[in-house]
Design an enzyme around this catalytic site. Structure first.
Site, mmCIF file in Angstrom:
data_model
loop_
_atom_site.group_PDB
_atom_site.id
_atom_site.type_symbol
_atom_site.label_atom_id
_atom_site.label_comp_id
_atom_site.label_asym_id
_atom_site.label_seq_id
_atom_site.Cartn_x
_atom_site.Cartn_y
_atom_site.Cartn_z
ATOM 1 N N ASP A 276 -50.773 -20.805 -5.462
ATOM 2 C CA ASP A 276 -51.785 -21.847 -5.280
ATOM 3 C C ASP A 276 -52.612 -22.033 -6.553
ATOM 4 O O ASP A 276 -53.669 -22.665 -6.535
ATOM 5 C CB ASP A 276 -52.709 -21.481 -4.111
ATOM 6 C CG ASP A 276 -53.360 -20.115 -4.299
ATOM 7 O OD1 ASP A 276 -52.996 -19.400 -5.263
ATOM 8 O OD2 ASP A 276 -54.239 -19.753 -3.494
ATOM 9 N N VAL B 36 -54.201 -19.716 -8.006
ATOM 10 C CA VAL B 36 -55.332 -18.786 -7.982
ATOM 11 C C VAL B 36 -54.816 -17.353 -8.119
ATOM 12 O O VAL B 36 -53.925 -16.935 -7.371
ATOM 13 C CB VAL B 36 -56.122 -18.912 -6.656
ATOM 14 C CG1 VAL B 36 -57.299 -17.944 -6.638
ATOM 15 C CG2 VAL B 36 -56.584 -20.339 -6.442
ATOM 16 N N ASP C 74 -50.389 -15.691 -10.540
ATOM 17 C CA ASP C 74 -50.710 -16.435 -9.318
ATOM 18 C C ASP C 74 -49.874 -15.985 -8.111
ATOM 19 O O ASP C 74 -50.417 -15.645 -7.054
ATOM 20 C CB ASP C 74 -50.572 -17.941 -9.629
ATOM 21 C CG ASP C 74 -50.534 -18.830 -8.411
ATOM 22 O OD1 ASP C 74 -50.931 -18.373 -7.330
ATOM 23 O OD2 ASP C 74 -50.125 -20.006 -8.552
ATOM 24 N N HIS D 67 -67.949 -16.963 -13.401
ATOM 25 C CA HIS D 67 -69.261 -16.331 -13.338
ATOM 26 C C HIS D 67 -70.243 -17.157 -12.516
ATOM 27 O O HIS D 67 -70.719 -18.190 -12.951
ATOM 28 C CB HIS D 67 -69.827 -16.110 -14.736
ATOM 29 C CG HIS D 67 -71.144 -15.397 -14.695
ATOM 30 N ND1 HIS D 67 -71.284 -14.157 -14.097
ATOM 31 C CD2 HIS D 67 -72.373 -15.746 -15.115
ATOM 32 C CE1 HIS D 67 -72.552 -13.781 -14.173
ATOM 33 N NE2 HIS D 67 -73.231 -14.725 -14.779
ATOM 34 N N ASP E 193 -64.518 -13.520 -13.365
ATOM 35 C CA ASP E 193 -65.781 -13.695 -14.084
ATOM 36 C C ASP E 193 -65.565 -13.463 -15.575
ATOM 37 O O ASP E 193 -64.978 -12.452 -15.974
ATOM 38 C CB ASP E 193 -66.805 -12.693 -13.519
ATOM 39 C CG ASP E 193 -68.227 -12.959 -13.989
ATOM 40 O OD1 ASP E 193 -68.432 -13.149 -15.204
ATOM 41 O OD2 ASP E 193 -69.132 -12.949 -13.139
ATOM 42 N N ASP F 157 -49.987 -12.482 -5.408
ATOM 43 C CA ASP F 157 -50.796 -12.276 -4.199
ATOM 44 C C ASP F 157 -50.127 -12.852 -2.959
ATOM 45 O O ASP F 157 -50.725 -12.892 -1.886
ATOM 46 C CB ASP F 157 -52.194 -12.885 -4.383
ATOM 47 C CG ASP F 157 -52.141 -14.361 -4.783
ATOM 48 O OD1 ASP F 157 -51.172 -15.058 -4.404
ATOM 49 O OD2 ASP F 157 -53.069 -14.826 -5.478
ATOM 50 N N SER G 89 -76.094 -13.439 -11.089
ATOM 51 C CA SER G 89 -76.192 -13.127 -12.520
ATOM 52 C C SER G 89 -77.498 -12.362 -12.785
ATOM 53 O O SER G 89 -77.715 -11.316 -12.181
ATOM 54 C CB SER G 89 -76.103 -14.423 -13.338
ATOM 55 O OG SER G 89 -75.942 -14.133 -14.694
HETATM 56 CA CA LIG Z 1 -52.178 -17.062 -5.772
#
Ligand SMILES: [Ca+2]
Ligand SMILES: *[C@@H]1O[C@H](CO)[C@@H](O)[C@H](O)[C@H]1NC(C)=O
Ligand SMILES: *[C@@H]1O[C@H](CO)[C@@H](O)[C@H](O)[C@H]1NC(C)=O
Ligand SMILES: *[C@@H]1O[C@H](CO)[C@@H](O)[C@H](O)[C@H]1NC(C)=O
Ligand SMILES: *[C@@H]1O[C@H](CO)[C@@H](O)[C@H](O)[C@H]1NC(C)=O
Ligand SMILES: *[C@@H]1O[C@H](CO)[C@@H](O)[C@H](O)[C@H]1NC(C)=O
Ligand SMILES: *[C@@H]1O[C@H](CO)[C@@H](O)[C@H](O)[C@H]1NC(C)=O
Ligand SMILES: *[C@@H]1O[C@H](CO)[C@@H](O)[C@H](O)[C@H]1NC(C)=O
Ligand SMILES: *[C@@H]1O[C@H](CO)[C@@H](O)[C@H](O)[C@H]1NC(C)=O
Ligand SMILES: *[C@@H]1O[C@H](CO)[C@@H](O)[C@H](O)[C@H]1NC(C)=O
Ligand SMILES: *[C@@H]1O[C@H](CO)[C@@H](O)[C@H](O)[C@H]1NC(C)=O
Ligand SMILES: *[C@@H]1O[C@H](CO)[C@@H](O)[C@H](O)[C@H]1NC(C)=O
Length: 582
Positions: free
Chosen positions: A273, A275, A266, A493, A447, A269, A199
């Site tokens: 998961d 994410v 999610d 962040h 972020d 990709d 940062s």
């Molecule tokens: Ca994912």
């Protein structure tokens, strides 16, 4: 082997003795560099403090693994000839047995120039002396914004340059020689020199790479608050969107939009998961209008959040929220994601990636009207009130009459006024590179305080400046020899992300960097660890930009793929400015 046991035991107690025997103020005074070692710098011998600290335990940290350390805690101060401002520096010195010929400079967060007690252990545990500075702001407890104005209208310019780059540079130059003297390292022996911060601490890292290239062998830079004139004012962009579209979404509505975005993006990709590792594919494939009409509910709560970065709120109490996502709510969210354009349609800045939380857009509840309304983001408000308008204020009192063009004007004003101090975007790193320095630069892909694309854009600026005329692939390959950028899937962040707990975080960067610098082991991928949730402790590798992560074999196999359409989503043309915006 048996006969060594007593020796080892002896070494254990001799070790504690050795730390206490070297950790004395007289020994520290003897190890200070001579006055004038930096032109104009005089040390205050009487200011020296030293105390041995044993069994200092650190766990659950984001930037270094768990460790219990011993060190000599040293502080002293110095002055610049002709100025009565004294500067305090602090160094954590590992015991002589643990010292590994390493020095680590550390920085701060938000308007703090140091975060010594929480950052310095990350060097000591690897045998590095870790340094930090108060910037000459009066004490380690004072931040830059406390001293920036001498009075309304009058800038304390020395504090700007100290915060901008000078204080950390001096702390490093002094610290390296002090380290050699303290451990009796011969002048011809190498003490490896590193910097680590995130940062504002990341911006400070770039300030060193850009202006003190010969002083460092390795820079570990997280989510840097560079392009300061744009970055700080940008915290107001979300509020100006709300005001312009005249819709102030309840926080729960924005949270629902984030949750639905995460759920939809999610799997893009290749691995479901929780994410969003590919916010670029999210941008290319997901339309937030599909969230309109979904119902949301948040129970009444009191919350508080504090962070390394900017844009966080004070604690607050919120009533229960129950409703359905509106078209206005999605329009606000989409406009925030699009980033700032002026009224002529020219791009002035960028925003957060899809899936990131909308912290800057937080609204406040008026219990008398029962409506949600404007809540000016403090980081942006203080920037404009104090650093642009030069009032000793922490915030703006209103956004009356403020438009997108006003915000562009604030960005230009900040960039111009602080071009040679805080902007921190010089893209020519020749001195650093020729000195053999290495850079690990990382940025959370979700972020919510400093746009991820800000780091990608600077990486491209360095690539184009350092390797003009070379093709994209050739210049990228050349740059990666010494400077590698990693986006961190799902990360917030300078932190893990509670909304995406299975995301990894690069916690062992110092280890990885020292192996690169000292042993030539190149981090083709960046080592990371899942730091919360059901996969806690699992190891994961991060792809080096411009390669993007994609999972095959039912989410088991990570590939780092070259995807032109994805790369292009991070390519920005800042045509609102006549000057190049690096
Ligand atoms: Ca994912
Ligand atoms: C540090 O901890 C170790 C292990 O618990 C203990 O043996 C030692 O006495 C402690 N040292 C000090 C100085 O407290
Ligand atoms: C280090 O020394 C400074 C100055 O005496 C003191 O304020 C600080 O608390 C000390 N830190 C530790 C961990 O002992
Ligand atoms: C500085 O300006 C602010 C805002 O106008 C005002 O409230 C404050 O009194 C001023 N301070 C001084 C010392 O004049
Ligand atoms: C090492 O260099 C420093 C700074 O130039 C100097 O003060 C010191 O005397 C040198 N030490 C030796 C042993 O040469
Ligand atoms: C969003 O998801 C989180 C879990 O990550 C959950 O705790 C929260 O209640 C959800 N918010 C809304 C508005 O649905
Ligand atoms: C999303 O869909 C809406 C409605 O179909 C459309 O108007 C809008 O342009 C789309 N947005 C994007 C970013 O594609
Ligand atoms: C939210 O509002 C809807 C419609 O007004 C209602 O049916 C539902 O029970 C409410 N939910 C909660 C948890 O209050
Ligand atoms: C800044 O001031 C505005 C207007 O008074 C207020 O809405 C907002 O909550 C303030 N923000 C902070 C962080 O104090
Ligand atoms: C650049 O390299 C990538 C692989 O890293 C390759 O897929 C792509 O075709 C190359 N582009 C050009 C123009 O050669
Ligand atoms: C990589 O991270 C794992 C934990 O995820 C750790 O055990 C290992 O030591 C790290 N490797 C390096 C080289 O830092
Ligand atoms: C993962 O991919 C590599 C090649 O990229 C292959 O060798 C390996 O077998 C794959 N692993 C699995 C589990 O399929």
């Amino acid at each position: 082997m048996n006969k060594f046991v007593p020796l080892l035991a002896l070494a254990g107690s001799a070790y504690a003795t050795s730390l206490s025997s070297v950790c004395t103020s007289s020994r520290i005074r003897d190890a200070l560099p001579e006055d004038g070692y930096i032109l104009g710098v005089t040390f205050d011998q009487d200011s020296v403090t030293a105390n041995a600290v044993y069994n200092s335990s650190h766990s659950g940290e984001t930037f270094f693994p768990d460790a219990t350390i011993d060190f000599c805690n040293v502080t002293f101060s110095y002055t610049h000839t002709g100025s009565d401002q004294s500067v305090i520096v602090g160094y954590y010195m590992p015991s002589p047995e643990k010292f590994q010929n390493r020095f680590l400079a550390t920085g701060g967060g938000a308007y703090a120039i140091q975060s010594g007690s929480s950052s310095a252990p990350g060097g000591v545990m690897y045998g590095a002396v870790s340094g930090f500075t108060d910037g000459g702001f009066g004490s380690m407890d004072n931040d830059f914004d406390d001293v920036f104005l001498l009075s309304n209208g009058t800038i304390n310019w020395p504090s700007v340059y100290m915060f901008g780059y000078e204080a950390i540079k001096e702390m490093t130059i002094i610290g390296k020689q002090f380290t050699k003297n303290f451990y009796s390292v011969s002048n011809s022996s190498k003490v490896y020199s590193y910097y680590q911060g995130c940062s504002e601490g990341g911006r400070e890292g770039w300030s060193q790479g850009q202006r003190a290239g010969e002083e460092y062998d390795g820079l570990i830079i997280g989510a840097p608050a560079i392009r300061y004139g744009q970055q700080q004012a940008n915290h107001l962009y979300s509020n100006i969107v709300e005001k312009t579209l005249d819709y102030y979404p309840p926080p729960c509505e924005l949270e629902k939009i984030v949750n639905e975005t995460i759920a939809a993006c999610d799997p893009l990709d290749g691995r479901k998961d929780g994410v969003v590792s590919r916010s670029d594919l999210c941008q290319l494939n997901f339309n937030m209008t599909s969230i309109i009409g979904k119902s949301y509910y948040c129970a009444a709560s009191s919350s508080s959040s504090l962070g390394l970065g900017f844009g966080k709120r004070d604690s607050s109490t919120e009533s229960a929220q129950n409703g359905t996502v509106s078209s206005q709510g999605v329009a606000v969210a989409q406009k925030i994601i699009d980033g700032l354009y002026d009224s002529k349609g020219r791009r002035a800045y960028i925003s957060y990636q899809m899936g990131a939380s909308f912290d800057d857009a937080a609204t406040s509840y008026d219990s008398t009207t029962g409506e949600w309304g404007l809540d000016i983001a403090g980081a942006g408000g203080e920037w404009v009130a104090r650093f642009l308008e030069l009032y000793d204020e922490d915030n703006l009192s209103s956004l009356e009459g403020v438009t997108y063009d006003t915000l562009v004007g604030w960005m230009k004003q900040g960039m111009t006024r602080y071009m040679d101090s805080l902007q921190t975007t010089i893209p020519d790193l020749t001195e650093f590179q020729e000195n053999g320095g290495k850079i690990i630069h990382f940025h959370g892909e979700q972020d919510e305080s400093i746009p991820t694309g800000s780091s990608v854009h600077y990486y491209n600026s360095v690539r184009q400046t350092m390797y003009p005329g070379k093709s994209y692939n050739t210049s990228t390959k050349d740059l990666q020899e010494w400077y590698r950028l990693f986006l961190v899937p799902g990360a917030a962040h300078c932190a893990t992300n509670t909304a995406q707990p299975n995301g990894p975080f690069p916690q062992t960067n110092f280890e990885v960097m020292s192996r690169w610098v000292e042993k030539g082991i190149v981090p083709h991928t960046l080592n990371a660890t899942i730091l919360q949730g059901e996969y806690l402790g699992d190891n994961e590798q991060l792809c080096a930009w411009p390669l993007r992560p994609y999972w095959t074999h039912n989410g088991k196999n990570l590939t780092c793929q070259y995807d032109q359409a994805s790369i292009d989503t991070f390519d920005y043309n800042f045509d609102a400015y006549k000057l190049p915006l690096y």
